[in-house]
Design an enzyme around this catalytic site. Structure first.
Site, short mmCIF file in Angstrom:
data_model
loop_
_atom_site.label_atom_id
_atom_site.label_comp_id
_atom_site.label_asym_id
_atom_site.label_seq_id
_atom_site.Cartn_x
_atom_site.Cartn_y
_atom_site.Cartn_z
N ASN A 210 -6.13 24.97 17.09
CA ASN A 210 -7.41 24.45 17.58
C ASN A 210 -7.23 24.27 19.04
OD1 ASN A 210 -6.55 21.55 17.97
ND2 ASN A 210 -6.15 21.69 15.55
N ASP A 279 -6.99 20.98 9.32
CA ASP A 279 -7.35 20.78 7.77
C ASP A 279 -7.03 21.63 6.86
OD1 ASP A 279 -10.17 19.52 9.49
OD2 ASP A 279 -8.80 18.43 8.68
N LYS A 289 4.55 41.04 9.19
CA LYS A 289 3.40 40.95 9.79
C LYS A 289 2.22 41.77 8.94
CE LYS A 289 0.91 43.01 13.80
NZ LYS A 289 0.91 44.01 15.01
N LYS A 337 -14.94 7.32 8.28
CA LYS A 337 -13.47 7.34 8.17
C LYS A 337 -12.67 6.06 8.30
CE LYS A 337 -13.62 12.17 10.06
NZ LYS A 337 -13.68 12.96 11.25
O1 PMT Z 1 -5.96 16.74 23.00
P1 PMT Z 1 -7.02 16.72 23.71
O2 PMT Z 1 -7.16 18.33 24.55
O3 PMT Z 1 -6.57 15.64 24.80
O4 PMT Z 1 -8.26 16.45 22.96
C1 PMT Z 1 -8.43 15.14 22.48
C2 PMT Z 1 -9.19 15.19 21.16
C3 PMT Z 1 -10.47 15.82 21.21
C4 PMT Z 1 -7.98 16.18 20.45
C5 PMT Z 1 -8.91 13.67 20.58
O5 PMT Z 1 -9.67 12.96 21.52
C6 PMT Z 1 -9.33 13.62 19.24
O6 PMT Z 1 -10.52 13.52 18.86
N1 PMT Z 1 -8.30 13.66 18.06
C7 PMT Z 1 -8.44 13.93 16.78
C8 PMT Z 1 -8.92 15.18 16.34
C9 PMT Z 1 -9.22 15.61 14.81
O7 PMT Z 1 -8.40 15.91 14.23
O8 PMT Z 1 -10.28 14.80 14.47
P2 PMT Z 1 -10.74 14.69 12.93
O9 PMT Z 1 -11.94 14.07 12.92
O10 PMT Z 1 -10.76 16.34 12.69
O11 PMT Z 1 -9.56 13.94 12.36
C10 PMT Z 1 -9.99 12.61 12.01
C11 PMT Z 1 -8.61 11.80 12.06
O12 PMT Z 1 -7.60 12.14 10.98
C12 PMT Z 1 -7.83 11.95 13.13
O13 PMT Z 1 -7.12 10.75 13.69
C13 PMT Z 1 -6.74 13.10 12.75
O14 PMT Z 1 -5.42 13.00 13.46
C14 PMT Z 1 -6.58 12.61 11.36
N2 PMT Z 1 -6.01 13.65 10.48
C15 PMT Z 1 -6.88 14.87 10.39
C16 PMT Z 1 -6.45 15.90 9.38
C17 PMT Z 1 -5.56 15.91 8.78
N3 PMT Z 1 -4.93 16.84 7.96
N4 PMT Z 1 -4.60 14.76 8.88
C18 PMT Z 1 -4.92 13.63 9.63
O15 PMT Z 1 -4.33 12.77 9.80
#
Ligand code: PMT
Length: 404
Positions: A210, A279, A289, A337
């Site tokens: 991503n 995710d 490949k 969340k």
């Molecule tokens: O890295 P940058 O370019 O500076 O950009 C910053 C950012 C946009 C990445 C950052 O500010 C941000 O939003 N990070 C979280 C991105 C994310 O995965 O958000 P989410 O809403 O999909 O996930 C929610 C939370 O669950 C997050 O804390 C994530 O770390 C966590 N997660 C998600 C999926 C997973 N399998 N395990 C997790 O722990």
């Protein structure tokens, strides 16, 4: 607070006078050192009049108005007498000299003798700023513990538009004072931060990832270290220099990130999950490949472990801060969340818009704490946003400690 202000020879040198004024308005005493080329843009008298101190313009004295030299080791004396060194604007030439240890004038000689915090505010044409040589020097300097204030983007004196503009003088002054006299309010805390994307292999050549650059998580890690915490940073693949004073662990996949987090959870007192964890992943990707034979290619994806939820289940007395990257309803999603993953606060940010979120130097977030109403941190550098998040964390810590 005594600050020595180094002024480099760029068109933004005139703004250094505003930086000096902003520092003095915050009660700092400012001594100015100008390079020879800086004097082509602004006179020493400007700074002498503003700061009330004579200006140092050369290692051996050249009789210019306003200069003073009391001894041939003046650069050592100035280096010892000041709490922090701010160089604004830091030109490409100065960055190169600092990175390679050249010392051919007062400022570069004093820089090598300076033992306190050094803050560098680069400013130059966009193409110069993006040049690999400049970026390599910046990374070298950052890795050595210098605090780099990222240039702004916008219209430049050369008529072009892009990154390279000296940030607002007040912002430079605020960052300088914060770095120079950090509030060590996280002393004794062990902060585990995740940052950056993960990469899920499709085959030995291809992967799913991503747009996360890691900047937000790295800013949080660096700011927490400045504020006295012991910081462990678990990072996906990014092109950022490790923040100074931080234990860095590099991972690639969501599964590796999960293991790195769980292995370090025992020692952590605060967990901040800024990483953009995939995710979905490809289970057992082929070892060869995938050849481009069929008209279409499909990939079978499985959900990855939700690390945040897993930490939420075993967090105990730790503070757990999650993030929510949303394209709509960020606060509602953050609240959801918070509940489902047992967070103490969720940092909600809108992604997919210009200038904030993924990859940008700036961000705008809404802090959604478990108790109390959401708090908006308006658009600012990710460093400032990081400190805003940590400021709120201090409040959460107080209520956690009170509950013990
Ligand atoms: O890295 P940058 O370019 O500076 O950009 C910053 C950012 C946009 C990445 C950052 O500010 C941000 O939003 N990070 C979280 C991105 C994310 O995965 O958000 P989410 O809403 O999909 O996930 C929610 C939370 O669950 C997050 O804390 C994530 O770390 C966590 N997660 C998600 C999926 C997973 N399998 N395990 C997790 O722990």
């Amino acid at each position: 607070m005594n600050i020595v202000l180094g002024v480099g020879g760029g068109i933004a040198a005139y703004k250094a006078a505003e930086v000096a004024r902003a520092l003095m308005e915050e009660g700092a005493a400012v001594r100015t050192v100008m390079t020879a080329s800086a004097r082509e843009f602004v006179t020493p008298l400007t700074f002498a009049a503003l700061t009330g101190h004579k200006v140092i313009t050369s290692l051996f004295g050249d009789g210019s108005p306003g200069e003073v030299l009391s001894s041939s080791v003046e650069h050592i004396r100035v280096a010892r007498e000041n709490d922090a060194l701010l160089v604004a604007p830091a030109t490409a030439d100065l960055l190169a000299k600092f990175a390679h240890g050249l010392a051919d004038d007062f400022l570069t000689t004093m820089y090598l003798a300076f033992t306190g915090p050094v803050i560098l505010a680069p400013a130059m044409n966009t193409e110069m700023w993006r040049h690999p040589a400049v970026q390599a020097n910046v990374e070298t300097l950052r890795r050595r513990g210098n605090h780099i204030i990222e240039p702004d983007s916008g219209s430049l004196a050369c008529g072009e538009t892009g990154a390279g503009r000296l940030p607002d003088p007040r912002h430079i002054a605020a960052e300088t004072l914060r770095v120079a006299s950090p509030v060590r309010d996280l002393e004794g805390e062990v902060v585990l931060v995740t940052a950056g994307p993960t990469q899920e292999a499709i085959d030995p050549v291809r992967f799913i990832s991503n747009r996360s650059s890691g900047k937000m998580g790295y800013a949080i890690a660096e700011a927490a270290a400045v504020r006295g915490a012991r910081v462990m940073l678990v990072s996906g693949p990014v092109s950022l220099a490790p923040p100074p004073g931080v234990d860095l662990v590099r991972v690639e996949t969501a599964s590796q990130m999960r293991k790195a987090v769980l292995d370090r959870l025992e020692t952590a007192t605060i967990v901040i999950k800024a990483a953009a964890v995939a995710d979905y992943t490809v289970e057992n990707p082929p070892s060869q490949k995938m050849k481009k034979t069929a008209a279409r290619m499909s990939v079978d994806l499985s959900p990855t472990p939700d690390i945040l939820a897993e930490v939420g289940r075993v967090k105990g007395g730790r503070l757990l801060i999650g993030f929510a990257a949303e394209t709509q309803n960020p606060v509602a999603e953050a609240r959801r969340k918070m509940e489902t993953k047992n967070c103490d606060m969720v940092v909600a940010n809108l992604v997919g818009q210009e200038g904030t979120g993924f990859g940008s130097n700036e961000n705008e977030v809404t802090l959604v704490p478990r108790e109390g109403s959401p708090v908006v941190l308006p658009r600012a550098s990710k460093r400032e946003i990081a400190n805003g998040i940590l400021d709120h964390l201090s409040w959460l810590r107080l209520s956690r400690n009170a509950a013990r």
